[in-house]
Write a protein that holds these residues in place. Sequence first.
Motif, mmCIF file in Angstrom:
data_model
loop_
_atom_site.group_PDB
_atom_site.id
_atom_site.type_symbol
_atom_site.label_atom_id
_atom_site.label_comp_id
_atom_site.label_asym_id
_atom_site.label_seq_id
_atom_site.Cartn_x
_atom_site.Cartn_y
_atom_site.Cartn_z
ATOM 1 N N THR A 100 -3.405 -7.155 -7.121
ATOM 2 C CA THR A 100 -3.832 -5.888 -7.414
ATOM 3 C C THR A 100 -3.030 -5.500 -8.392
ATOM 4 O OG1 THR A 100 -2.840 -5.168 -5.510
ATOM 5 C CG2 THR A 100 -5.015 -5.451 -5.086
ATOM 6 N N ASP A 101 -3.688 -4.393 -9.223
ATOM 7 C CA ASP A 101 -2.901 -3.525 -10.320
ATOM 8 C C ASP A 101 -1.920 -2.810 -9.582
ATOM 9 O OD1 ASP A 101 -3.195 -3.857 -13.015
ATOM 10 O OD2 ASP A 101 -3.914 -1.859 -13.336
ATOM 11 N N TRP A 102 -2.237 -2.034 -8.644
ATOM 12 C CA TRP A 102 -1.221 -1.341 -7.843
ATOM 13 C C TRP A 102 -1.989 -1.057 -6.432
ATOM 14 C CZ3 TRP A 102 3.729 -0.477 -7.472
ATOM 15 C CH2 TRP A 102 4.134 0.349 -6.663
ATOM 16 N N ASP A 103 -1.135 -1.335 -5.488
ATOM 17 C CA ASP A 103 -1.574 -1.027 -4.049
ATOM 18 C C ASP A 103 -0.514 -0.419 -3.462
ATOM 19 O OD1 ASP A 103 -2.471 -0.829 -1.404
ATOM 20 O OD2 ASP A 103 -3.846 -2.490 -1.733
ATOM 21 N N ASP A 104 -0.687 0.923 -3.023
ATOM 22 C CA ASP A 104 0.810 1.741 -2.324
ATOM 23 C C ASP A 104 1.041 0.980 -1.163
ATOM 24 O OD1 ASP A 104 1.362 3.516 -4.270
ATOM 25 O OD2 ASP A 104 -0.086 4.894 -3.712
ATOM 26 N N ARG A 105 0.063 0.372 -0.431
ATOM 27 C CA ARG A 105 0.340 -0.298 0.990
ATOM 28 C C ARG A 105 1.024 -1.414 0.874
ATOM 29 N NH1 ARG A 105 -5.387 0.026 2.670
ATOM 30 N NH2 ARG A 105 -5.347 -0.021 0.383
ATOM 31 N N ARG A 106 0.522 -2.270 -0.308
ATOM 32 C CA ARG A 106 1.140 -3.599 -0.125
ATOM 33 C C ARG A 106 2.029 -4.011 -1.286
ATOM 34 N NH1 ARG A 106 -4.280 -7.130 -0.035
ATOM 35 N NH2 ARG A 106 -4.825 -5.264 -1.003
ATOM 36 N N SER A 107 1.967 -3.117 -2.494
ATOM 37 C CA SER A 107 3.087 -3.383 -3.406
ATOM 38 C C SER A 107 4.205 -2.575 -3.297
ATOM 39 C CB SER A 107 2.523 -2.986 -5.022
ATOM 40 O OG SER A 107 1.067 -3.721 -4.883
ATOM 41 N N LYS A 108 5.268 -3.009 -3.962
ATOM 42 C CA LYS A 108 6.524 -2.259 -3.709
ATOM 43 C C LYS A 108 7.192 -2.447 -4.942
ATOM 44 C CE LYS A 108 9.009 -5.539 -1.107
ATOM 45 N NZ LYS A 108 9.370 -6.203 0.147
ATOM 46 N N ILE A 109 8.102 -1.618 -5.321
ATOM 47 C CA ILE A 109 8.956 -1.570 -6.727
ATOM 48 C C ILE A 109 10.320 -1.684 -6.110
ATOM 49 C CG2 ILE A 109 9.695 -0.310 -8.384
ATOM 50 C CD1 ILE A 109 7.195 1.042 -9.125
ATOM 51 N N THR A 110 10.919 -2.955 -6.921
ATOM 52 C CA THR A 110 12.471 -3.026 -6.475
ATOM 53 C C THR A 110 13.206 -2.761 -7.722
ATOM 54 O OG1 THR A 110 12.267 -5.243 -6.940
ATOM 55 C CG2 THR A 110 12.118 -4.694 -4.694
ATOM 56 N N ARG A 111 14.343 -2.192 -7.689
ATOM 57 C CA ARG A 111 15.208 -2.011 -8.761
ATOM 58 C C ARG A 111 16.622 -2.802 -8.616
ATOM 59 N NH1 ARG A 111 19.222 1.883 -10.278
ATOM 60 N NH2 ARG A 111 18.928 2.513 -12.421
ATOM 61 N N ASP A 112 16.795 -3.510 -9.813
ATOM 62 C CA ASP A 112 17.735 -4.136 -10.203
ATOM 63 C C ASP A 112 18.929 -3.268 -10.199
ATOM 64 O OD1 ASP A 112 19.950 -5.719 -11.247
ATOM 65 O OD2 ASP A 112 18.387 -7.487 -11.576
ATOM 66 N N GLY A 113 19.971 -3.341 -9.350
ATOM 67 C CA GLY A 113 21.017 -2.510 -9.619
ATOM 68 C C GLY A 113 22.149 -2.728 -10.858
ATOM 69 N N ALA A 114 22.011 -3.945 -11.279
ATOM 70 C CA ALA A 114 22.775 -4.363 -12.492
ATOM 71 C C ALA A 114 22.317 -4.046 -13.576
ATOM 72 C CB ALA A 114 23.016 -5.782 -12.131
ATOM 73 N N THR A 115 21.039 -4.071 -13.842
ATOM 74 C CA THR A 115 20.433 -4.028 -15.030
ATOM 75 C C THR A 115 19.675 -2.725 -15.185
ATOM 76 O OG1 THR A 115 18.209 -5.355 -14.576
ATOM 77 C CG2 THR A 115 20.297 -6.305 -15.628
ATOM 78 N N GLY A 116 19.206 -2.239 -14.005
ATOM 79 C CA GLY A 116 18.522 -0.963 -13.630
ATOM 80 C C GLY A 116 17.014 -1.127 -14.195
ATOM 81 N N THR A 117 16.538 -2.520 -14.302
ATOM 82 C CA THR A 117 15.109 -2.701 -14.497
ATOM 83 C C THR A 117 14.282 -2.810 -13.231
ATOM 84 O OG1 THR A 117 15.632 -5.023 -14.187
ATOM 85 C CG2 THR A 117 15.491 -4.252 -16.515
ATOM 86 N N TYR A 118 13.269 -2.380 -13.214
ATOM 87 C CA TYR A 118 12.114 -2.101 -12.070
ATOM 88 C C TYR A 118 11.456 -3.465 -12.153
ATOM 89 C CZ TYR A 118 13.749 2.826 -11.645
ATOM 90 O OH TYR A 118 14.477 3.812 -11.580
ATOM 91 N N THR A 119 10.932 -3.921 -10.878
ATOM 92 C CA THR A 119 10.226 -5.032 -10.521
ATOM 93 C C THR A 119 9.115 -4.653 -9.568
ATOM 94 O OG1 THR A 119 12.144 -6.453 -11.041
ATOM 95 C CG2 THR A 119 9.965 -7.434 -10.038
ATOM 96 N N ILE A 120 7.928 -4.870 -10.024
ATOM 97 C CA ILE A 120 6.713 -4.827 -9.197
ATOM 98 C C ILE A 120 6.644 -5.985 -8.268
ATOM 99 C CG2 ILE A 120 4.351 -4.438 -8.787
ATOM 100 C CD1 ILE A 120 4.327 -2.663 -11.399
ATOM 101 N N VAL A 121 6.585 -5.893 -6.916
ATOM 102 C CA VAL A 121 6.281 -7.054 -6.035
ATOM 103 C C VAL A 121 5.060 -6.885 -5.286
ATOM 104 C CG1 VAL A 121 7.277 -8.078 -4.195
ATOM 105 C CG2 VAL A 121 8.950 -7.285 -5.967
ATOM 106 N N ALA A 122 4.111 -7.773 -5.659
ATOM 107 C CA ALA A 122 2.786 -7.689 -4.908
ATOM 108 C C ALA A 122 2.456 -8.820 -4.434
ATOM 109 C CB ALA A 122 1.870 -6.889 -6.111
ATOM 110 N N PRO A 123 1.835 -8.893 -3.359
ATOM 111 C CA PRO A 123 1.201 -10.112 -2.585
ATOM 112 C C PRO A 123 -0.302 -10.509 -3.316
ATOM 113 C CG PRO A 123 1.168 -8.404 -0.837
ATOM 114 C CD PRO A 123 1.766 -8.028 -2.183
#
Length: 83
Positions: free
Chosen positions: A37-60
């Motif tokens: 899915t493009d985005w699904d609030d119930r299933r997707s989540k965003i993680t942030r890399d503390g070192a680089t400050g980049t965000y990653t979308i994690v979606a099943p």
Amino acid sequence: MNGDHGLTPAQRRAFDDWLQNIPVIILKCRTLGHEFTDWDDRRSKITRDGATGTYTIVAPCKRKCGVVNTRPCPPTAIRSRAT
Ligand SMILES: [Zn+2]
């Protein structure tokens, strides 16, 4: 050399059984590719890399085959969602 790749009849039967037992969902993913899915609030989540400050979308995968897609997310996309 033969067309059966050297499988015994018993091995062929076991292979056929295995094929029958693969969930259709997973076969679909194998042949068509996974669906995310493009985005699904119930299933997707965003993680942030503390070192680089980049965000990653994690979606099943939508078909729940167990595969998880991760992709980089521009911080601007997150900001626009928050407003
Ligand atoms: Zn899948």
